[in-house]
Design an enzyme around this catalytic site. Structure first.
Site, mmCIF file in Angstrom:
data_model
loop_
_atom_site.group_PDB
_atom_site.id
_atom_site.type_symbol
_atom_site.label_atom_id
_atom_site.label_comp_id
_atom_site.label_asym_id
_atom_site.label_seq_id
_atom_site.Cartn_x
_atom_site.Cartn_y
_atom_site.Cartn_z
ATOM 1 C CG HIS A 1 31.245 21.106 -13.257
ATOM 2 N ND1 HIS A 1 32.045 20.579 -14.235
ATOM 3 C CD2 HIS A 1 30.855 22.327 -13.710
ATOM 4 C CE1 HIS A 1 32.140 21.440 -15.246
ATOM 5 N NE2 HIS A 1 31.435 22.515 -14.938
ATOM 6 C CD GLU B 1 33.346 18.079 -17.062
ATOM 7 O OE1 GLU B 1 34.331 17.491 -17.515
ATOM 8 O OE2 GLU B 1 33.218 18.343 -15.843
ATOM 9 C CD1 TRP C 1 38.922 28.020 -17.802
ATOM 10 C CD2 TRP C 1 39.752 26.917 -19.561
ATOM 11 N NE1 TRP C 1 38.777 26.672 -17.561
ATOM 12 C CE2 TRP C 1 39.284 25.967 -18.630
ATOM 13 C CE3 TRP C 1 40.322 26.444 -20.752
ATOM 14 C CZ2 TRP C 1 39.366 24.586 -18.828
ATOM 15 C CZ3 TRP C 1 40.403 25.065 -20.961
ATOM 16 C CH2 TRP C 1 39.920 24.158 -20.010
ATOM 17 C CB THR D 1 37.442 14.620 -12.367
ATOM 18 O OG1 THR D 1 36.231 15.206 -11.956
ATOM 19 C CG2 THR D 1 37.159 13.366 -13.139
ATOM 20 C CG ASP E 1 36.167 24.463 -15.679
ATOM 21 O OD1 ASP E 1 36.163 25.625 -15.249
ATOM 22 O OD2 ASP E 1 36.355 24.173 -16.882
ATOM 23 C CD GLU E 2 36.245 18.129 -13.780
ATOM 24 O OE1 GLU E 2 35.017 18.036 -13.608
ATOM 25 O OE2 GLU E 2 36.823 17.667 -14.779
ATOM 26 C CD GLU F 1 38.001 15.730 -18.009
ATOM 27 O OE1 GLU F 1 36.921 16.076 -18.516
ATOM 28 O OE2 GLU F 1 38.265 15.905 -16.806
ATOM 29 C CD GLU G 1 31.839 16.800 -12.431
ATOM 30 O OE1 GLU G 1 32.783 16.116 -12.862
ATOM 31 O OE2 GLU G 1 31.340 17.729 -13.075
ATOM 32 C CG HIS H 1 37.613 19.804 -18.516
ATOM 33 N ND1 HIS H 1 36.821 19.326 -17.494
ATOM 34 C CD2 HIS H 1 37.565 21.160 -18.430
ATOM 35 C CE1 HIS H 1 36.325 20.359 -16.820
ATOM 36 N NE2 HIS H 1 36.760 21.483 -17.373
HETATM 37 FE FE LIG Z 1 33.755 16.741 -14.513
HETATM 38 FE FE LIG Z 2 36.221 17.304 -16.758
#
Ligand SMILES: [Fe+2]
Ligand SMILES: [Fe+2]
Length: 333
Positions: A207, A118, A37, A174, A203-204, A80, A171, A121
């Protein structure tokens, strides 16, 4: 002047080299650019006919965000946006360093791919904040500039084991914070912001899975070293944005994080759950043949969640004093 030495143990560097095939195998956890995205997917399209309606909808949904929510959103955006400090930190962990900036080994590919994901974000959430018109954007931008100038210290001392332990926990932190902020703002009808928070949290989560898998790899190869690093990293909380300043008030991070606890976006109990989950995933209880010192460290780590929960109970009893936030033109939150 404080002088601390970097820990560059040859044995630990070797473990990081041994883990290269495992890192490479995990690289597909990064999404390709084409399937990722992008911020513009989630923001008004100013090249389209309907930009005015898109913008009106965004501004309309943001009207009901409370000051507390705005403070937490700003703090998350600022955190971020200090991404340059985090990529730098990642590159400081022994064995993970991308020495030229275009190296092809697995850690280098991961660190660039992670950074590239990242980056979106801060981009998308800062644009959202700007378009709402609800905050003093200039002071938010100044806070970002201050934070990057002030720097960020993981206290990992360049040690890759401590580094992996640190990012594994961060991670997750967040992820939880974005997810819970998303849940809070959804109740006011901010569906677009809720969607952004959910995508960032996802996403986090990816990760986090990779960092935790790598930490497991470290633990399998050097249990004593891993336990030492985990004890050090998990036993002290150094948040990435702890040196945040808005130019007028010191310790603004603590104030932002107090508001986050107040509305249930991220609390010390969440940190306790975070550490507890990590301990379970690593199956620390099952490691055998540890020497006395490592046994002791394991016990200390396993006692941490209960210790953090006790601290949380003490915090619950302390009344927070509302303070003015420059981000909100000095409204008291
Ligand atoms: Fe992160
Ligand atoms: Fe992030």
């Amino acid at each position: 002047m404080e002088h601390r030495q970097l820990i560059m143990s040859p044995e630990r560097l070797q473990v990081m080299i041994d883990l290269l095939p495992a890192v490479e195998a995990l690289l597909p956890h990064l999404k390709t650019v084409e399937e990722s995205w992008q911020p513009s997917d989630l923001l008004p399209d100013f090249s389209g006919e309907a930009w005015r309606e898109d913008l009106d909808a965004l501004r309309a949904e943001s009207v009901d965000l409370t000051d507390e929510m705005l403070v937490v959103l700003v703090g998350n955006v600022v955190t971020e946006e200090a991404l340059p400090s985090y990529q730098t930190a990642l590159n400081r962990f022994g064995g993970m360093t991308d020495r030229t900036g275009t190296e092809s080994h697995g850690w280098a590919q991961w660190s660039r791919g992670w950074t590239a994901e990242e980056k979106r974000h801060g981009d998308v959430t800062r644009a959202y904040l700007y378009l709402t018109g609800r905050v003093d954007m200039r002071s938010v931008e100044q806070t970002i500039q201050y934070l990057i100038r002030n720097g960020f210290d993981t206290r990992a001392e360049g040690d890759p084991f401590r580094g992996l332990a640190y990012v594994s926990v961060q991670e997750h932190a967040t992820k939880t914070s974005w997810r819970q902020l998303g849940n809070v703002v959804r109740k006011t009808g901010a569906t677009q912001l809720h969607k952004m928070c959910g995508l960032i949290a996802a996403d986090e989560a990816r990760h986090e899975r990779v960092y935790r898998a790598m930490m497991k790899g470290v633990l399998d190869r050097d249990p004593g070293g891993a336990l030492e690093a985990l004890r050090d990293s998990l036993g002290r909380i150094v948040m990435p944005a702890s040196r945040m300043s808005d130019g007028t008030r010191e310790r603004i991070f603590q104030r932002f994080s107090d508001v986050g606890s107040r509305i249930g976006v991220y609390t010390l109990r969440d940190y306790a759950d975070n550490v507890e989950g990590f301990i379970q995933e690593l199956e620390l209880e099952k490691i055998e043949n540890l020497d006395g010192a490592s046994e002791k460290r394991r016990d200390e780590i396993c006692a941490m969640p209960a210790r953090y929960r006790r601290q949380a109970e003490v915090l619950d009893k302390q009344r927070q004093r509302p303070i003015p936030f420059r981000w909100l033109r000095d409204r008291v939150v």
